[in-house]
Motif scaffolding. Structure first.
Motif, mmCIF file in Angstrom:
data_model
loop_
_atom_site.group_PDB
_atom_site.id
_atom_site.type_symbol
_atom_site.label_atom_id
_atom_site.label_comp_id
_atom_site.label_asym_id
_atom_site.label_seq_id
_atom_site.Cartn_x
_atom_site.Cartn_y
_atom_site.Cartn_z
ATOM 1 N N ILE A 143 0.842 -1.197 0.000
ATOM 2 C CA ILE A 143 0.000 0.000 0.000
ATOM 3 C C ILE A 143 0.875 1.244 0.000
ATOM 4 C CG2 ILE A 143 -1.684 1.336 1.332
ATOM 5 C CD1 ILE A 143 -2.753 -1.361 2.376
ATOM 6 N N LYS A 144 0.607 2.125 -0.947
ATOM 7 C CA LYS A 144 1.286 3.420 -0.994
ATOM 8 C C LYS A 144 0.544 4.420 -0.118
ATOM 9 C CE LYS A 144 2.763 7.042 -4.190
ATOM 10 N NZ LYS A 144 2.780 7.474 -5.595
ATOM 11 N N SER A 145 -0.782 4.478 -0.256
ATOM 12 C CA SER A 145 -1.566 5.420 0.544
ATOM 13 C C SER A 145 -3.026 4.973 0.612
ATOM 14 C CB SER A 145 -1.502 6.829 -0.051
ATOM 15 O OG SER A 145 -2.126 6.851 -1.317
ATOM 16 N N ILE A 146 -3.713 5.502 1.616
ATOM 17 C CA ILE A 146 -5.150 5.289 1.768
ATOM 18 C C ILE A 146 -5.787 6.660 1.951
ATOM 19 C CG2 ILE A 146 -6.986 4.306 3.192
ATOM 20 C CD1 ILE A 146 -5.066 2.082 3.975
ATOM 21 N N GLN A 147 -6.818 6.914 1.177
ATOM 22 C CA GLN A 147 -7.547 8.180 1.269
ATOM 23 C C GLN A 147 -9.012 7.878 1.571
ATOM 24 O OE1 GLN A 147 -7.670 10.412 -2.374
ATOM 25 N NE2 GLN A 147 -8.244 12.295 -1.340
ATOM 26 N N LEU A 148 -9.566 8.575 2.547
ATOM 27 C CA LEU A 148 -10.962 8.406 2.931
ATOM 28 C C LEU A 148 -11.729 9.676 2.577
ATOM 29 C CD1 LEU A 148 -10.408 6.881 6.487
ATOM 30 C CD2 LEU A 148 -10.508 5.694 4.290
ATOM 31 N N THR A 149 -12.892 9.508 1.916
ATOM 32 C CA THR A 149 -13.713 10.655 1.514
ATOM 33 C C THR A 149 -15.187 10.308 1.672
ATOM 34 O OG1 THR A 149 -13.726 9.919 -0.788
ATOM 35 C CG2 THR A 149 -12.010 11.502 -0.172
ATOM 36 N N THR A 186 -4.289 3.262 -2.836
ATOM 37 C CA THR A 186 -3.338 3.330 -3.939
ATOM 38 C C THR A 186 -2.178 2.407 -3.594
ATOM 39 O OG1 THR A 186 -3.952 5.624 -4.377
ATOM 40 C CG2 THR A 186 -1.884 4.833 -5.352
ATOM 41 N N PHE A 187 -1.912 1.458 -4.490
ATOM 42 C CA PHE A 187 -0.851 0.481 -4.267
ATOM 43 C C PHE A 187 0.444 0.978 -4.891
ATOM 44 C CE2 PHE A 187 -4.844 -1.792 -4.033
ATOM 45 C CZ PHE A 187 -4.688 -2.533 -2.876
ATOM 46 N N LEU A 188 1.554 0.423 -4.463
ATOM 47 C CA LEU A 188 2.864 0.808 -4.990
ATOM 48 C C LEU A 188 2.941 0.597 -6.504
ATOM 49 C CD1 LEU A 188 5.196 -0.615 -2.184
ATOM 50 C CD2 LEU A 188 4.552 1.782 -2.585
ATOM 51 N N SER A 189 2.181 -0.340 -7.014
ATOM 52 C CA SER A 189 2.162 -0.622 -8.452
ATOM 53 C C SER A 189 1.417 0.454 -9.244
ATOM 54 C CB SER A 189 1.481 -1.961 -8.708
ATOM 55 O OG SER A 189 0.103 -1.880 -8.353
ATOM 56 N N GLY A 190 0.714 1.338 -8.543
ATOM 57 C CA GLY A 190 -0.090 2.360 -9.208
ATOM 58 C C GLY A 190 -1.559 1.982 -9.315
ATOM 59 N N GLN A 191 -1.871 0.719 -9.060
ATOM 60 C CA GLN A 191 -3.264 0.270 -9.091
ATOM 61 C C GLN A 191 -4.044 0.956 -7.979
ATOM 62 O OE1 GLN A 191 -3.697 -3.937 -8.466
ATOM 63 N NE2 GLN A 191 -5.900 -3.907 -8.811
ATOM 64 N N GLU A 221 -11.075 1.365 -5.078
ATOM 65 C CA GLU A 221 -12.040 2.196 -4.350
ATOM 66 C C GLU A 221 -13.145 1.308 -3.828
ATOM 67 O OE1 GLU A 221 -13.538 5.954 -5.541
ATOM 68 O OE2 GLU A 221 -11.737 6.420 -6.691
ATOM 69 N N GLN A 222 -13.472 1.498 -2.548
ATOM 70 C CA GLN A 222 -14.504 0.708 -1.898
ATOM 71 C C GLN A 222 -15.432 1.624 -1.119
ATOM 72 O OE1 GLN A 222 -11.540 -1.353 0.459
ATOM 73 N NE2 GLN A 222 -12.177 -3.308 -0.440
ATOM 74 N N THR A 223 -16.701 1.268 -1.104
ATOM 75 C CA THR A 223 -17.646 1.928 -0.213
ATOM 76 C C THR A 223 -17.660 1.116 1.074
ATOM 77 O OG1 THR A 223 -18.961 2.648 -2.084
ATOM 78 C CG2 THR A 223 -20.017 2.708 0.078
ATOM 79 N N ILE A 224 -17.361 1.773 2.159
ATOM 80 C CA ILE A 224 -17.167 1.094 3.437
ATOM 81 C C ILE A 224 -18.272 1.479 4.412
ATOM 82 C CG2 ILE A 224 -15.589 0.853 5.412
ATOM 83 C CD1 ILE A 224 -14.464 -0.235 2.763
ATOM 84 N N SER A 225 -18.705 0.506 5.185
ATOM 85 C CA SER A 225 -19.471 0.807 6.389
ATOM 86 C C SER A 225 -18.693 0.201 7.546
ATOM 87 C CB SER A 225 -20.901 0.264 6.303
ATOM 88 O OG SER A 225 -20.915 -1.133 6.225
ATOM 89 N N LEU A 226 -18.432 1.022 8.528
ATOM 90 C CA LEU A 226 -17.602 0.628 9.654
ATOM 91 C C LEU A 226 -18.298 1.098 10.926
ATOM 92 C CD1 LEU A 226 -13.836 0.704 9.891
ATOM 93 C CD2 LEU A 226 -15.098 2.006 11.597
ATOM 94 N N TYR A 230 -16.686 -3.442 7.414
ATOM 95 C CA TYR A 230 -17.294 -4.101 6.266
ATOM 96 C C TYR A 230 -16.795 -3.409 5.004
ATOM 97 C CZ TYR A 230 -20.371 -6.158 9.701
ATOM 98 O OH TYR A 230 -20.852 -6.847 10.769
ATOM 99 N N ASN A 231 -16.281 -4.181 4.047
ATOM 100 C CA ASN A 231 -15.732 -3.556 2.845
ATOM 101 C C ASN A 231 -16.797 -3.309 1.791
ATOM 102 O OD1 ASN A 231 -16.142 -6.123 1.898
ATOM 103 N ND2 ASN A 231 -14.110 -6.373 1.016
#
Length: 185
Positions: free
Chosen positions: A95-101, A133-138, A141-146, A162-163
């Motif tokens: 994992i390169k980064s995680i963004q939550l919106t 965002t993965f190190l590979s560039g892939q 995006e997931q809609t999450i309920s937590l 829940y993913n």
């Protein structure tokens, strides 16, 4: 007439002495739940940023993080184990980064456990978009309920991740207290 005018001025200024008991109770509930919403958003941000020291301060020592959708390792128990798990998650998953919106929060207080949990009390349902965002560039995006449950010290002691948004419901046959509308951040 002058006395009436002096007694009405504070109401015009919006001082609390002119609020009804119902308004005061509603405002107290808003303030109470706002604290939990802010704590939930802060915890999610720390987790997504891999700021484990800050996230650690928000977790109870007996925290349980449940991944109901997984086939293996569906639960991590204990703060130390959870922090170790999350620290290793980044390099293992590349994992390169995680963004939550797109946050939406629904706080509630229930006198009995919810169907998926083992504790009564204060929960916050957080619905949001998680962009990994993965190190590979892939990009994923997931809609999450937590769901986060808070202990009396306002530490998170249960997390149900829940993913997808399939668990973004509030059971109607349970007793609970919540605000009339969800809060958007």
């Amino acid at each position: 007439m002058f006395q009436y005018f002096l007694s009405v001025i504070p109401c015009w200024l919006g001082l609390s002495s002119c609020q009804s008991t119902e308004q005061k109770q509603h405002q107290a509930a808003v303030d109470h739940f706002s604290d939990y919403i802010a704590l939930t958003q802060k915890a999610l941000s720390y987790q997504a940023d891999f700021d484990l020291d800050a996230w650690s301060e928000m977790l109870a020592s007996n925290v349980e993080y449940t991944f109901p959708y997984r086939q293996t390792q569906t639960k991590v128990t204990g703060k130390k184990q959870l922090l170790f798990h999350w620290k290793n998650q980044r390099p293992q998953a590349h994992i390169k980064s995680i963004q939550l919106t797109n946050f939406h929060f629904v706080p509630l207080n229930t006198p009995e456990p919810l169907p998926f949990g083992d504790l009564a009390g204060v929960y916050v349902l957080a619905m949001f978009t998680r962009k990994i965002t993965f190190l590979s560039g892939q990009i994923l995006e997931q809609t999450i309920s937590l769901w986060c449950h808070f202990n009396p010290e306002k530490r998170i002691d249960r997390i149900y991740d829940y993913n997808d948004a399939s668990m973004a419901f509030i059971p109607t046959h349970f007793k609970y207290q919540t605000l009339p509308l969800s809060v958007h951040a």
